[in-house]
Design an enzyme around this catalytic site. Structure first.
Site, mmCIF file in Angstrom:
data_model
loop_
_atom_site.group_PDB
_atom_site.id
_atom_site.type_symbol
_atom_site.label_atom_id
_atom_site.label_comp_id
_atom_site.label_asym_id
_atom_site.label_seq_id
_atom_site.Cartn_x
_atom_site.Cartn_y
_atom_site.Cartn_z
ATOM 1 C CB SER A 62 35.005 74.112 61.838
ATOM 2 O OG SER A 62 34.859 73.025 62.747
ATOM 3 C CG ASP A 122 27.182 77.064 70.114
ATOM 4 O OD1 ASP A 122 28.028 77.627 69.384
ATOM 5 O OD2 ASP A 122 26.993 75.839 70.089
ATOM 6 C CG ASP A 131 30.692 79.528 68.368
ATOM 7 O OD1 ASP A 131 31.005 79.460 69.568
ATOM 8 O OD2 ASP A 131 30.098 78.617 67.771
ATOM 9 C CE LYS A 161 32.699 73.513 67.571
ATOM 10 N NZ LYS A 161 31.693 72.617 67.001
ATOM 11 C CG ASP A 187 30.509 75.113 70.025
ATOM 12 O OD1 ASP A 187 30.611 76.163 69.348
ATOM 13 O OD2 ASP A 187 29.788 74.148 69.689
ATOM 14 N NE ARG A 188 31.946 76.745 64.778
ATOM 15 C CZ ARG A 188 31.895 76.653 63.468
ATOM 16 N NH1 ARG A 188 32.543 77.525 62.721
ATOM 17 N NH2 ARG A 188 31.187 75.713 62.881
ATOM 18 C CB SER A 229 26.815 76.904 65.887
ATOM 19 O OG SER A 229 28.189 77.062 66.061
ATOM 20 C CG HIS A 230 29.109 79.077 62.758
ATOM 21 N ND1 HIS A 230 28.851 77.789 63.169
ATOM 22 C CD2 HIS A 230 29.107 79.066 61.419
ATOM 23 C CE1 HIS A 230 28.714 77.018 62.105
ATOM 24 N NE2 HIS A 230 28.857 77.768 61.033
HETATM 25 C C1 G16 Z 1 29.561 72.084 63.898
HETATM 26 C C2 G16 Z 1 30.106 70.760 64.367
HETATM 27 C C3 G16 Z 1 31.574 70.682 64.083
HETATM 28 C C4 G16 Z 1 31.841 70.943 62.609
HETATM 29 C C5 G16 Z 1 31.234 72.262 62.202
HETATM 30 C C6 G16 Z 1 31.301 72.489 60.707
HETATM 31 O O1 G16 Z 1 30.125 73.099 64.658
HETATM 32 O O2 G16 Z 1 29.897 70.587 65.755
HETATM 33 O O3 G16 Z 1 32.009 69.419 64.457
HETATM 34 O O4 G16 Z 1 33.207 70.941 62.352
HETATM 35 O O5 G16 Z 1 29.873 72.290 62.550
HETATM 36 O O6 G16 Z 1 30.556 71.512 60.064
HETATM 37 P P1 G16 Z 1 30.247 71.569 58.532
HETATM 38 O O7 G16 Z 1 31.583 71.618 57.853
HETATM 39 O O8 G16 Z 1 29.478 70.314 58.241
HETATM 40 O O9 G16 Z 1 29.472 72.833 58.262
HETATM 41 P P2 G16 Z 1 29.209 74.195 65.339
HETATM 42 O O10 G16 Z 1 30.165 75.105 66.048
HETATM 43 O O11 G16 Z 1 28.503 74.842 64.173
HETATM 44 O O12 G16 Z 1 28.280 73.433 66.213
#
Ligand code: G16
Length: 546
Positions: free
Chosen positions: A368, A282, A280, A379, A284-285, A116-117
């Site tokens: 997030s 991938d 981000d 997302k 999704d954000r 992801s990010h």
């Molecule tokens: C992932 C999850 C999200 C979550 C975020 C932060 O996002 O898919 O549902 O809100 O991580 O999670 P944490 O607070 O546990 O670090 P992504 O975009 O990283 O896949």
């Protein structure tokens, strides 16, 4: 070509977190590390039945190790009886595109390669997650089973076939399995064109509306370029940093005001365009920015919910909204006004899947920088951006006018998240344990002008399958609706990340212009006092404030 059985031994710590297994690239590069986890995925899925013709989708965000991982996964899928794999050209598929492709092609599931990010490159992070046939992240009972398999492995199965050319659209074979390289953007773009009023957005751009989309050298680039510049007529150059790079250009592909500081600065400049957005690693954000104003993800969810019917895909109205527990309660106010339900779930998109499948909610969002709808089960960054474009085109207002209008009607939920990254894991655990012990005595206590109404460790019972998730974050809710939330991140790869979330409601439009950190400063002090954060972690201030 033949299928080999390779002896192996378990690796510790292959437990998927908030969103799949995320580790340093170097950890994934250990011989057998990726193979073990992939074997655990296939063992959890079980062998396909006779004549089942199982299809899976595979793709990633293009980060370092993406291509190597895909070659390994393809050879292992062939060894596990998969009939067909759809792979994005160049190994590229955004997380929302994987979800869309699984649903469109009625695939059995998909494997997404992304952290992801989190930063990429040889010293950065890598990740792998499994999505089920509804297109959404595997629920906990499946990820728990995968983890159990990782701890008991003695061998894995893999074809000894050579590498597949990932860069040419077309079909090839490994053993009996068909590998189909597909255009990564086409299915997704077609879905977006059905949900949004592309004619209205085209007219907006034709009228001189200017936008900047920062793809942060990550996977959204090709999607944004095709849709915004190719289909909607935004001028060339609207999408910047649009080439997915293995190390994201050395950046941190996290669309928030700290990591997308360049975009924020641009939007505050004299020649700022009308609209800014970023996505981000991938895809999704999303972050939504107007001239001189960054919209918080919690507000964005509430605003999309309040205006959903402007988009053709939602013209019949929305069924309900879901937000993660730490997300602000702005969406709850919209739900109340619309007379629909608002669900509060633990952090993690996987908790929204059942609610959407049961048609209880249409829109979901998280603090997030994640927003999405039932069009897929992830997302979706570009979806949110297109929604905002559709909204601005229909309303003829600026981002700031939309946001201020929303606050004037529903009130403003001042909101911020303070992250303390790479904290010693034992110290973070000790802080949470001590805080949990204090919870029973907090209700009824006053701190300055705040009085605690409720203090608990969030427990979620899924209304559909009745599964229970415990210890999902500490909530300290004040009598006036303000909140302090503390939890440990489930996506970091170094030590622990403590997340402190702060929220204060303000109904009076005359007080909607306070600086957010000033508005929340009393709550920050109270949170520090109650949690002993400084004492336990030794940290004087947060690493990142968003
Ligand atoms: C992932 C999850 C999200 C979550 C975020 C932060 O996002 O898919 O549902 O809100 O991580 O999670 P944490 O607070 O546990 O670090 P992504 O975009 O990283 O896949």
């Amino acid at each position: 070509m033949s299928i080999q059985t390779v002896p192996t031994t378990p690796f510790a710590g292959q437990r998927p977190g908030t969103s799949g297994l995320r580790k340093k690239v170097t950890e994934f590069q250990q011989p057998g590390y990726l193979e073990n986890f992939v074997e655990a995925i296939f063992l959890t899925l079980g062998d396909p039945g006779e004549g089942e013709g199982r299809t899976i989708v595979v793709g990633g965000d293009g980060r370092y190790f993406n291509r190597d991982a895909i070659q390994t996964i393809l050879r292992m899928a062939a060894a596990h009886g998969v009939a067909r794999v759809l792979v994005g050209r160049g190994g590229i598929l955004s997380t929302p595109a994987v979800s869309c492709t699984i649903r469109k092609h009625a695939a059995f599931g998909g494997i997404v390669l992304s952290a992801s990010h989190n930063p990429g490159g040889p010293t950065g992070d890598f990740g792998i997650k499994y999505n089920i046939e509804n297109g959404g992240p595997a629920p906990e009972k499946i990820t728990d089973a995968m983890f159990a398999h990782t701890q008991a492995l003695t061998s894995y199965r893999i074809s000894d076939a050579g590498p597949v050319d990932l860069d040419q659209v077309g079909k090839t074979r490994i053993e009996n399995m068909v590998v189909e390289i597909i255009d990564p953007v086409a299915d997704y773009a077609e879905l977006m064109a059905r949900l949004f009023d592309f004619k209205a957005i085209e007219a907006l751009f034709a009228g001189g509306f200017r936008m900047r989309f920062d793809a942060m050298h990550a996977v959204s680039g090709p999607y944004a370029k095709t849709i915004l510049e190719g289909m909607l007529g935004a001028p060339a150059g609207t999408v910047v940093n649009c080439e997915p790079l293995e190390d994201f250009g050395g950046g941190h592909p996290d669309p928030n005001p700290v990591n997308a500081a360049e975009l924020i600065a641009h939007m505050e400049g004299l020649d700022a365009p009308d609209f800014g957005a970023a996505s981000d690693g991938d895809g999704d954000r999303n972050m939504i920015v107007g001239r001189g104003i960054a919209v918080t993800p919690s507000d964005s969810l509430a605003i999309i919910a309040a205006n959903a019917t402007v988009a053709p895909g939602y013209k019949g109205g929305i069924k309900g909204i879901a937000r993660s527990m730490p997300t602000s309660q702005a969406a709850d106010r919209v739900a109340a006004a619309l007379g629909i339900s608002c669900f509060e779930t633990p952090t993690g998109w996987k908790y929204f899947g059942n609610l959407m499948d049961a048609n209880l909610v249409t829109l979901c969002g998280e603090e997030s920088y994640g927003t999405g709808s039932h069009h897929i089960r992830e997302k979706d960054g570009l979806w949110a951006v297109l929604f905002w474009l559709n909204l601005l085109a229909v309303r003829g207002q600026s981002v700031e006018q939309v946001v201020r209008g929303h606050w004037a009607r529903f009130g403003r939920n001042y909101y911020s998240r303070h992250d303390y990254e790479a904290v010693d894991a034992a110290a973070a655990d000790a802080m949470m344990t001590a805080l949990r012990e204090r919870l029973p005595e907090l209700a009824g206590q006053s701190f300055g002008h705040y009085r605690v109404a409720l203090a608990d460790d969030f427990v979620y019972t899924d209304p559909v399958d009745h599964s229970v998730a415990t210890r999902q974050g500490i909530r300290i809710a004040m009598v006036d609706g303000s909140r302090i939330v503390l939890r440990l991140s489930g996506t970091g790869t170094e030590g622990a990340t403590v997340r402190l979330y702060l929220e204060r409601f303000e109904a009076d439009p005359a007080r909607h212009d306070i600086d957010t950190q000033v508005a929340l400063s009393d709550l920050v002090a109270i949170a520090g006092n109650i949690s002993g954060l400084r004492h336990h972690t030794g940290r004087e201030s947060p690493t990142v404030i968003t």
